[in-house]
Design a protein around this motif. Structure first.
Motif, PDB file in Angstrom:
ATOM      1  N   PHE A 194      -2.705   0.064  -9.735  1.00 49.51           N
ATOM      2  CA  PHE A 194      -1.723   1.148  -9.640  1.00 49.51           C
ATOM      3  C   PHE A 194      -2.446   2.473  -9.433  1.00 49.51           C
ATOM      4  O   PHE A 194      -3.495   2.727 -10.035  1.00 49.51           O
ATOM      5  CB  PHE A 194      -0.852   1.170 -10.896  1.00 49.51           C
ATOM      6  CG  PHE A 194      -0.086  -0.099 -11.093  1.00 49.51           C
ATOM      7  CD1 PHE A 194       1.105  -0.326 -10.415  1.00 49.51           C
ATOM      8  CD2 PHE A 194      -0.572  -1.094 -11.929  1.00 49.51           C
ATOM      9  CE1 PHE A 194       1.796  -1.517 -10.568  1.00 49.51           C
ATOM     10  CE2 PHE A 194       0.115  -2.293 -12.092  1.00 49.51           C
ATOM     11  CZ  PHE A 194       1.297  -2.499 -11.404  1.00 49.51           C
ATOM     12  N   LEU A 195      -1.873   3.308  -8.576  1.00 53.23           N
ATOM     13  CA  LEU A 195      -2.548   4.530  -8.149  1.00 53.23           C
ATOM     14  C   LEU A 195      -2.039   5.770  -8.868  1.00 53.23           C
ATOM     15  O   LEU A 195      -0.831   5.917  -9.108  1.00 53.23           O
ATOM     16  CB  LEU A 195      -2.373   4.719  -6.642  1.00 53.23           C
ATOM     17  CG  LEU A 195      -3.019   3.647  -5.748  1.00 53.23           C
ATOM     18  CD1 LEU A 195      -2.715   3.939  -4.282  1.00 53.23           C
ATOM     19  CD2 LEU A 195      -4.521   3.572  -5.987  1.00 53.23           C
ATOM     20  N   ASP A 196      -2.949   6.657  -9.168  1.00 56.60           N
ATOM     21  CA  ASP A 196      -2.637   7.956  -9.761  1.00 56.60           C
ATOM     22  C   ASP A 196      -2.539   8.970  -8.624  1.00 56.60           C
ATOM     23  O   ASP A 196      -3.483   9.715  -8.343  1.00 56.60           O
ATOM     24  CB  ASP A 196      -3.736   8.345 -10.756  1.00 56.60           C
ATOM     25  CG  ASP A 196      -3.454   9.657 -11.466  1.00 56.60           C
ATOM     26  OD1 ASP A 196      -2.308  10.140 -11.389  1.00 56.60           O
ATOM     27  OD2 ASP A 196      -4.385  10.202 -12.093  1.00 56.60           O
ATOM     28  N   ALA A 221      -1.842  -3.264   0.750  1.00 59.20           N
ATOM     29  CA  ALA A 221      -2.018  -1.821   0.979  1.00 59.20           C
ATOM     30  C   ALA A 221      -0.697  -1.079   0.880  1.00 59.20           C
ATOM     31  O   ALA A 221      -0.677   0.131   0.611  1.00 59.20           O
ATOM     32  CB  ALA A 221      -2.655  -1.582   2.343  1.00 59.20           C
ATOM     33  N   TYR A 222       0.413  -1.800   1.083  1.00 62.50           N
ATOM     34  CA  TYR A 222       1.747  -1.198   1.012  1.00 62.50           C
ATOM     35  C   TYR A 222       2.536  -1.939  -0.063  1.00 62.50           C
ATOM     36  O   TYR A 222       3.502  -2.654   0.228  1.00 62.50           O
ATOM     37  CB  TYR A 222       2.436  -1.269   2.373  1.00 62.50           C
ATOM     38  CG  TYR A 222       1.547  -0.790   3.504  1.00 62.50           C
ATOM     39  CD1 TYR A 222       1.467   0.559   3.836  1.00 62.50           C
ATOM     40  CD2 TYR A 222       0.763  -1.696   4.225  1.00 62.50           C
ATOM     41  CE1 TYR A 222       0.638   0.996   4.857  1.00 62.50           C
ATOM     42  CE2 TYR A 222      -0.076  -1.264   5.246  1.00 62.50           C
ATOM     43  CZ  TYR A 222      -0.141   0.080   5.557  1.00 62.50           C
ATOM     44  OH  TYR A 222      -0.976   0.518   6.559  1.00 62.50           O
ATOM     45  N   ASP A 223       2.069  -1.802  -1.286  1.00 62.59           N
ATOM     46  CA  ASP A 223       2.666  -2.520  -2.410  1.00 62.59           C
ATOM     47  C   ASP A 223       4.119  -2.094  -2.588  1.00 62.59           C
ATOM     48  O   ASP A 223       4.408  -0.930  -2.857  1.00 62.59           O
ATOM     49  CB  ASP A 223       1.867  -2.219  -3.681  1.00 62.59           C
ATOM     50  CG  ASP A 223       2.284  -3.059  -4.863  1.00 62.59           C
ATOM     51  OD1 ASP A 223       3.494  -3.081  -5.169  1.00 62.59           O
ATOM     52  OD2 ASP A 223       1.417  -3.695  -5.479  1.00 62.59           O
ATOM     53  N   VAL A 224       5.042  -3.029  -2.441  1.00 63.99           N
ATOM     54  CA  VAL A 224       6.470  -2.708  -2.456  1.00 63.99           C
ATOM     55  C   VAL A 224       6.896  -2.102  -3.797  1.00 63.99           C
ATOM     56  O   VAL A 224       7.747  -1.196  -3.837  1.00 63.99           O
ATOM     57  CB  VAL A 224       7.310  -3.955  -2.087  1.00 63.99           C
ATOM     58  CG1 VAL A 224       7.154  -5.047  -3.120  1.00 63.99           C
ATOM     59  CG2 VAL A 224       8.770  -3.604  -1.924  1.00 63.99           C
ATOM     60  N   GLY A 239      -1.093   7.267   4.377  1.00 62.30           N
ATOM     61  CA  GLY A 239      -1.837   8.073   3.426  1.00 62.30           C
ATOM     62  C   GLY A 239      -1.962   7.370   2.082  1.00 62.30           C
ATOM     63  O   GLY A 239      -2.995   7.472   1.408  1.00 62.30           O
ATOM     64  N   PHE A 240      -0.905   6.650   1.687  1.00 61.58           N
ATOM     65  CA  PHE A 240      -0.933   5.875   0.445  1.00 61.58           C
ATOM     66  C   PHE A 240      -1.978   4.771   0.544  1.00 61.58           C
ATOM     67  O   PHE A 240      -2.741   4.528  -0.407  1.00 61.58           O
ATOM     68  CB  PHE A 240       0.460   5.284   0.180  1.00 61.58           C
ATOM     69  CG  PHE A 240       0.601   4.601  -1.142  1.00 61.58           C
ATOM     70  CD1 PHE A 240       0.787   5.335  -2.303  1.00 61.58           C
ATOM     71  CD2 PHE A 240       0.544   3.220  -1.233  1.00 61.58           C
ATOM     72  CE1 PHE A 240       0.914   4.701  -3.542  1.00 61.58           C
ATOM     73  CE2 PHE A 240       0.681   2.577  -2.453  1.00 61.58           C
ATOM     74  CZ  PHE A 240       0.867   3.329  -3.616  1.00 61.58           C
ATOM     75  N   ARG A 241      -2.027   4.105   1.686  1.00 60.41           N
ATOM     76  CA  ARG A 241      -3.052   3.079   1.915  1.00 60.41           C
ATOM     77  C   ARG A 241      -4.447   3.676   1.810  1.00 60.41           C
ATOM     78  O   ARG A 241      -5.343   3.090   1.175  1.00 60.41           O
ATOM     79  CB  ARG A 241      -2.853   2.457   3.298  1.00 60.41           C
ATOM     80  CG  ARG A 241      -3.990   1.520   3.740  1.00 60.41           C
ATOM     81  CD  ARG A 241      -3.737   0.999   5.155  1.00 60.41           C
ATOM     82  NE  ARG A 241      -4.807   0.115   5.603  1.00 60.41           N
ATOM     83  CZ  ARG A 241      -5.899   0.529   6.233  1.00 60.41           C
ATOM     84  NH1 ARG A 241      -6.061   1.839   6.478  1.00 60.41           N
ATOM     85  NH2 ARG A 241      -6.826  -0.334   6.618  1.00 60.41           N
ATOM     86  N   HIS A 284       4.490  -7.617  -3.207  1.00 63.48           N
ATOM     87  CA  HIS A 284       3.909  -7.339  -4.521  1.00 63.48           C
ATOM     88  C   HIS A 284       3.641  -8.662  -5.226  1.00 63.48           C
ATOM     89  O   HIS A 284       4.544  -9.485  -5.360  1.00 63.48           O
ATOM     90  CB  HIS A 284       4.875  -6.488  -5.347  1.00 63.48           C
ATOM     91  CG  HIS A 284       4.398  -6.130  -6.718  1.00 63.48           C
ATOM     92  ND1 HIS A 284       3.301  -5.342  -6.951  1.00 63.48           N
ATOM     93  CD2 HIS A 284       4.877  -6.454  -7.948  1.00 63.48           C
ATOM     94  CE1 HIS A 284       3.137  -5.173  -8.252  1.00 63.48           C
ATOM     95  NE2 HIS A 284       4.078  -5.854  -8.877  1.00 63.48           N
ATOM     96  N   CYS A 285       2.427  -8.873  -5.653  1.00 61.20           N
ATOM     97  CA  CYS A 285       2.004 -10.102  -6.341  1.00 61.20           C
ATOM     98  C   CYS A 285       2.046 -11.308  -5.397  1.00 61.20           C
ATOM     99  O   CYS A 285       3.116 -11.815  -5.083  1.00 61.20           O
ATOM    100  CB  CYS A 285       2.837 -10.366  -7.586  1.00 61.20           C
ATOM    101  SG  CYS A 285       2.402  -9.316  -8.974  1.00 61.20           S
TER     102      CYS A 285
END
Length: 441
Positions: A250-252, A311-314, A352-354, A380-381
């Motif tokens: 998970f990204l900050d 890279a594009y976690d739903v 940009g999220f990727r 996801h998963c």
């Protein structure tokens, strides 16, 4: 978590539900059900044999045998140790013994299911399987990385496998002595649950494991980062021990409104369950929630780790990048449910999220004994689903499924540092389409 959609529900699924209801009604009924299931499976396979697997259609129901159902076991003596779920019930796990040359090998999976950040949200959670063993399914299907079907899980099918249920709300990391909060009884005991479950599994044979693999999905993936070195320390030095976190990085990052929503969320979780003390790696000038992000936790891990993440976690697109309150005009409503409906500007933000993910994991890419598989799918998963783990419909990077890449890494067959190209470059991806807000299992 919503299941991958198909054009129509396979007949085998309906019959499987009927089979469970039939349960213990006798041998004659069971024999009849077996015949019906066999016929349905034949028809299903015949139907899908002529359907090409491509990214524009729903994935076919791959021809594995029906998953093994594994009974729930409650941790013995857990209440005496104070190792209990949010509501005070004992925690549980599902154990499938290994066989053949897998009898002395163990794979543990930590269940996911988000977190609770307040007394109100934890009170709601107490009434579900994510806060009480009283609400947990008594039997669950073992699929994907937990499957005992060699065609679905070629490297780990005959290992001892355990699914540890998640019922503490803080990724198995809280340890608050006080039982009464806000006038209501709450138990924030995730760390004790971890310790009690490990003690019981060590007694059941884990202590003699020649090879051991700790895995987890989503919030369970975060748990895997948190407990990876703890797991290594429990086992003999001669054992091969590794860890895999699936969909748990998970990204900050700032959301679309410019806030750091996820950091605020984690601040609440860590304060509520007094988790900060669990992370000595954190500097005193950091907010408590920052210590909970995998990027910080992973810095101190010395055990070999595999990072499996889209890279594009739903889940992160909905809850980290465009959470509730960040999009008052609902401009992201369609995009967060279906990546093919994102505008060019939204896709630019997703790229940009990727990049933020790739930047965050870059420091771990140079660790020789670490592996990674970062595909360009909107999902996801991927380890806990037969289709996405290892099937003709599974996403591939360099012609390797997730299962093949993980197996290659675990058994040192090759170095695995797979980073996919930008969406929509990978035609093997199955991209999830949601018809309701995303919820986890």
């Amino acid at each position: 978590m919503p299941s991958l959609s198909t054009s129509s529900a396979p007949a085998t699924h309906q019959l499987r539900l009927w089979w469970r209801r039939l349960g213990r009604r006798g041998a004659a009924g069971a024999a009849f059900a077996t015949a019906l299931l066999a016929a349905a499976l034949f028809l299903t396979l015949s139907r899908y044999a002529a359907v090409p697997a491509d990214s524009t259609s729903s994935p076919p129901s791959y021809g594995h045998r029906l998953p093994t159902l594994v009974e729930l076991t409650l941790v013995d003596g857990a209440k005496d140790k104070g190792a209990v779920c949010l509501d005070g019930t004992p925690p549980g796990y599902h154990f499938l013994p290994g066989f053949g040359d897998g009898s002395d090998k163990w794979l543990l999976h930590l269940e996911g299911g988000s977190w609770c950040r307040s007394f109100e949200s934890c009170a709601r959670r107490k009434k579900t399987n994510l806060g009480s063993s009283a609400h947990m399914d008594r039997r669950v299907e073992f699929v994907g990385i937990l499957s005992d079907d060699e065609s679905q899980n070629p490297d780990f099918y005959n290992w001892n496998k355990v699914k540890i249920r998640y019922c503490d709300g803080a990724s198995f990391s809280g340890n608050v002595e006080d039982e009464v909060k806000n006038g209501t009884s709450f138990f924030f005991r995730g760390q004790r649950i971890w310790e009690a479950a490990m003690a019981e599994l060590l007694w059941k044979g884990l202590a003699r494991a020649k090879q051991a693999f700790l895995t987890g999905c989503s919030a369970g993936g975060l748990s895997t980062y948190i407990h990876c070195d703890d797991f290594r320390a429990l086992l003999p030095k001669t054992s091969t021990v590794k860890c895999l976190a699936d969909g748990g990085f998970f990204l900050d990052v700032e959301d679309i409104s410019g806030r750091r929503y996820m950091r605020s969320f984690y601040n609440d979780v860590t304060r509520l369950q007094d988790v900060r003390k669990r992370f000595p790696h954190c500097s005193s000038d950091m907010e408590p929630g920052q210590c909970f992000f995998p990027r910080e936790v992973a810095k101190s891990i010395t055990t070999p780790m595999f990072i499996l993440n889209p890279a594009y976690d739903v889940w992160q697109v909905e809850h980290v990048l465009s959470p509730e309150g960040s999009d008052p005009q609902s401009l992201w409503q369609n995009c967060r449910m279906d990546i093919t409906k994102c505008s060019s500007k939204q896709l630019e933000i997703l790229q940009g999220f990727r990049k933020a993910l790739l930047d965050a994991i870059s420091e771990f890419k140079n660790r020789i004994d670490w592996g990674m598989f970062i595909d360009s799918c909107f999902i996801h998963c991927q380890s806990m689903n037969a289709l996405t783990w290892h099937s003709p419909s599974a996403a591939r990077i360099n012609n390797k499924t997730v299962a093949e890449a993980v197996g290659d890494w675990f058994f040192n067959r090759r170095e695995v540092k797979e980073i996919d190209c930008e969406y929509p470059c990978n035609p093997s991806c199955y991209n999830k389409v949601l018809d309701e807000p995303y919820k986890e299992d």
